[in-house]
Write a protein that holds these residues in place. Structure first.
Motif, mmCIF file in Angstrom:
data_model
loop_
_atom_site.group_PDB
_atom_site.id
_atom_site.type_symbol
_atom_site.label_atom_id
_atom_site.label_comp_id
_atom_site.label_asym_id
_atom_site.label_seq_id
_atom_site.Cartn_x
_atom_site.Cartn_y
_atom_site.Cartn_z
ATOM 1 N N ASP A 169 0.860 -1.191 0.000
ATOM 2 C CA ASP A 169 0.000 0.000 0.000
ATOM 3 C C ASP A 169 0.897 1.242 0.000
ATOM 4 O OD1 ASP A 169 -1.781 2.047 0.376
ATOM 5 O OD2 ASP A 169 -2.803 1.124 2.087
ATOM 6 N N PRO A 170 0.870 2.066 -1.080
ATOM 7 C CA PRO A 170 1.768 3.233 -1.157
ATOM 8 C C PRO A 170 1.387 4.366 -0.208
ATOM 9 C CG PRO A 170 0.275 3.237 -3.025
ATOM 10 C CD PRO A 170 0.032 1.942 -2.296
ATOM 11 N N ASP A 171 0.243 4.237 0.465
ATOM 12 C CA ASP A 171 -0.197 5.318 1.337
ATOM 13 C C ASP A 171 0.196 5.100 2.802
ATOM 14 O OD1 ASP A 171 -1.436 6.765 -0.736
ATOM 15 O OD2 ASP A 171 -3.198 5.468 -0.605
ATOM 16 N N ILE A 172 0.937 4.031 3.092
ATOM 17 C CA ILE A 172 1.358 3.792 4.468
ATOM 18 C C ILE A 172 2.870 3.584 4.510
ATOM 19 C CG2 ILE A 172 -0.873 2.784 5.068
ATOM 20 C CD1 ILE A 172 0.441 0.044 4.989
ATOM 21 N N ASN A 173 3.407 3.463 5.703
ATOM 22 C CA ASN A 173 4.835 3.217 5.936
ATOM 23 C C ASN A 173 5.730 4.356 5.439
ATOM 24 O OD1 ASN A 173 4.422 0.807 7.241
ATOM 25 N ND2 ASN A 173 4.758 -0.476 5.439
ATOM 26 N N CYS A 174 5.205 5.575 5.425
ATOM 27 C CA CYS A 174 6.041 6.721 5.084
ATOM 28 C C CYS A 174 5.447 7.966 5.743
ATOM 29 C CB CYS A 174 6.129 6.918 3.571
ATOM 30 S SG CYS A 174 7.269 8.238 3.099
ATOM 31 N N ASP A 175 6.188 8.529 6.690
ATOM 32 C CA ASP A 175 5.708 9.703 7.428
ATOM 33 C C ASP A 175 6.823 10.747 7.493
ATOM 34 O OD1 ASP A 175 4.523 11.551 9.015
ATOM 35 O OD2 ASP A 175 4.347 10.286 10.804
ATOM 36 N N CYS A 176 6.884 11.606 6.488
ATOM 37 C CA CYS A 176 7.944 12.620 6.399
ATOM 38 C C CYS A 176 7.853 13.657 7.510
ATOM 39 C CB CYS A 176 7.898 13.315 5.034
ATOM 40 S SG CYS A 176 8.240 12.213 3.627
ATOM 41 N N SER A 177 6.710 13.727 8.175
ATOM 42 C CA SER A 177 6.559 14.727 9.240
ATOM 43 C C SER A 177 7.429 14.407 10.454
ATOM 44 C CB SER A 177 5.095 14.819 9.671
ATOM 45 O OG SER A 177 4.671 13.622 10.296
ATOM 46 N N LEU A 178 8.048 13.216 10.480
ATOM 47 C CA LEU A 178 8.923 12.859 11.597
ATOM 48 C C LEU A 178 10.209 13.670 11.586
ATOM 49 C CD1 LEU A 178 8.469 8.978 11.628
ATOM 50 C CD2 LEU A 178 7.437 10.657 13.155
ATOM 51 N N PHE A 179 10.523 14.295 10.464
ATOM 52 C CA PHE A 179 11.699 15.165 10.415
ATOM 53 C C PHE A 179 11.412 16.456 11.163
ATOM 54 C CE2 PHE A 179 13.159 12.700 6.645
ATOM 55 C CZ PHE A 179 14.474 12.488 7.039
ATOM 56 N N ASN A 180 12.407 16.981 11.836
ATOM 57 C CA ASN A 180 12.304 18.289 12.477
ATOM 58 C C ASN A 180 12.773 19.399 11.537
ATOM 59 O OD1 ASN A 180 11.503 17.292 15.151
ATOM 60 N ND2 ASN A 180 13.569 16.422 15.239
ATOM 61 N N ASP A 181 13.804 19.115 10.775
ATOM 62 C CA ASP A 181 14.371 20.108 9.868
ATOM 63 C C ASP A 181 13.489 20.281 8.636
ATOM 64 O OD1 ASP A 181 16.919 21.714 9.044
ATOM 65 O OD2 ASP A 181 16.438 20.467 7.310
ATOM 66 N N GLY A 182 13.181 21.534 8.301
ATOM 67 C CA GLY A 182 12.287 21.798 7.169
ATOM 68 C C GLY A 182 12.859 21.357 5.838
ATOM 69 N N VAL A 183 14.184 21.473 5.633
ATOM 70 C CA VAL A 183 14.786 21.067 4.367
ATOM 71 C C VAL A 183 14.726 19.554 4.198
ATOM 72 C CG1 VAL A 183 16.931 21.043 3.034
ATOM 73 C CG2 VAL A 183 16.293 23.083 4.318
ATOM 74 N N LEU A 184 15.060 18.810 5.269
ATOM 75 C CA LEU A 184 14.991 17.351 5.203
ATOM 76 C C LEU A 184 13.552 16.880 4.985
ATOM 77 C CD1 LEU A 184 17.424 16.433 8.119
ATOM 78 C CD2 LEU A 184 17.867 16.208 5.663
ATOM 79 N N LYS A 185 12.613 17.535 5.671
ATOM 80 C CA LYS A 185 11.208 17.162 5.510
ATOM 81 C C LYS A 185 10.748 17.404 4.066
ATOM 82 C CE LYS A 185 8.468 18.427 8.766
ATOM 83 N NZ LYS A 185 7.625 19.295 9.651
ATOM 84 N N ALA A 186 11.138 18.540 3.497
ATOM 85 C CA ALA A 186 10.745 18.847 2.112
ATOM 86 C C ALA A 186 11.367 17.843 1.142
ATOM 87 C CB ALA A 186 11.172 20.267 1.756
#
Length: 362
Positions: A85-102
């Motif tokens: 399922d491509p909609d699970i197992n990925c949560d970019c919001s866990l990054f604190n740094d805005g550049v890494l999150k982007a």
């Protein structure tokens, strides 16, 4: 390995198929020989924040170098590995740094599940060829934005082709008016340098910023800018009184008799200007004689409270459903008054209309 690859791929994750994307990637190293994928043909791994599969990585040191981002670096490592399922197992919001999150979100949006891509080598753009100075600086204090080129032979600020004094103000390698006056000129703002800076304006430096547009209300009638009494009376005054009756500007005998003369005597009885037989007999003619104390009435009993309607029968005819009558000639019932059971007498030509329950003079 230092090369740039323009890669073209198509999304193939379930539910997101068919979206074409182009990436420009910088190749920085080769896989080690012991990597099990080396015998599978030409391929590359994209270093995207959060997508490193730690079970197969030989150089995943990011969590040790930035422990506060450890959760982010593991955010999408199992995406489409333990579940399709491509909609699970990925949560970019866990990054604190805005550049890494982007960076994580951008790569996730591609929905690439190891697709076959086409690629070609291209020139390295300055944004990627200029490296951040991580070493030998021990801290970030006084560290320039970039200190070396990623290109072969780049042994100085910006490499052999980009340096302070080369005549090019190159922001990508940290040059500006503070760090490289030779290329970027002085930061001092001067009127006449052809640049309208934030400290300059049309009134203080028209040579750089242009002539200020006219402002109606500034107290100056700027005829060169097209201001006149018609479009800016605040600065230029009223047009009335200049000796010219300007009908285009709306002047007429009613609102500007100084220029246009009196309305009375022009041969036209203009009621919109208040002319009547009593105020301007020259244009409207003499008022007709009245017979006794006549007046204009809307109920055939009482006179209207209007001098103009009561002036003559001709005027009265324009005052609605009124009649010309002798004042005080009827002591009976006026129009709309009740006359049930023949109470009283209706005035003038009115008659009592209705039934036994209700009737009125009409």
């Amino acid at each position: 390995m230092r090369q740039m690859l323009e890669s073209h791929g198509t999304s193939n994750a379930a539910g997101y198929e068919g979206i074409e994307t182009t990436l420009v990637l910088k190749g920085t190293n080769f896989f080690p020989d012991e990597n099990q994928m080396c015998g599978a043909g030409a391929h590359f791994d994209t270093a995207a924040p959060g997508f490193d599969v730690t079970a197969y990585s030989f150089a995943h040191t990011c969590p040790e170098r930035e422990p506060e981002e450890a959760d982010g670096f593991a955010a999408c490592g199992n995406w489409l590995i333990t579940n399709n399922d491509p909609d699970i197992n990925c949560d970019c919001s866990l990054f604190n740094d805005g550049v890494l999150k982007a960076g994580c979100e951008n790569f996730y949006s591609l929905k690439w599940d190891n697709p076959v891509v086409t690629y070609e080598e291209v020139d390295c753009p300055p944004e990627l060829s200029a490296l951040h100075c991580g070493y030998p600086y021990a801290t970030e204090v006084n560290m320039p934005e970039t200190c070396a080129s990623n290109l072969d032979g780049g042994d100085g600020p910006g490499g052999p082709d980009l340096y302070c004094g080369d005549g090019i103000c190159t922001a990508e390698v940290g040059e500006d008016c503070n760090t490289c006056v030779d290329d970027c000129n002085s930061c001092v703002e001067e009127c006449g340098d052809g640049i309208c800076s934030m400290a300059e304006a049309c009134d203080s430096c028209p040579s750089d910023c242009g002539v200020c547009p006219p402002v109606c209300g500034d107290g100056y009638c700027d005829d060169l800018a097209g201001e006149d009494c018609n479009d800016c009376s605040e600065d230029c005054g009223s047009c009335c009184g200049d000796g010219y009756c300007d009908d285009v500007a709306g002047e007429n005998c009613n609102d500007c008799s100084e220029d246009c003369g009196s309305c009375c005597g022009d041969g036209s009885c203009d009621s919109e200007y208040g002319e009547t037989c009593s105020s301007c007999a020259t244009d409207c003619g003499a008022c007709p004689p009245t017979d006794g104390d006549m007046c204009c009435s809307s109920n055939s009993k009482d006179c209207l409270d209007s001098d103009w309607c009561n002036e003559n029968e001709a005027n009265c005819a324009s005052c609605g459903d009124a009649v010309w009558m002798e004042e005080g000639s009827c002591n009976g019932l006026g129009k709309w008054e009740a006359c049930t059971n023949d109470q009283g007498t209706c005035c003038g030509s009115l008659s009592c209309q209705g039934d036994q329950y209700y009737a009125q003079c009409l």
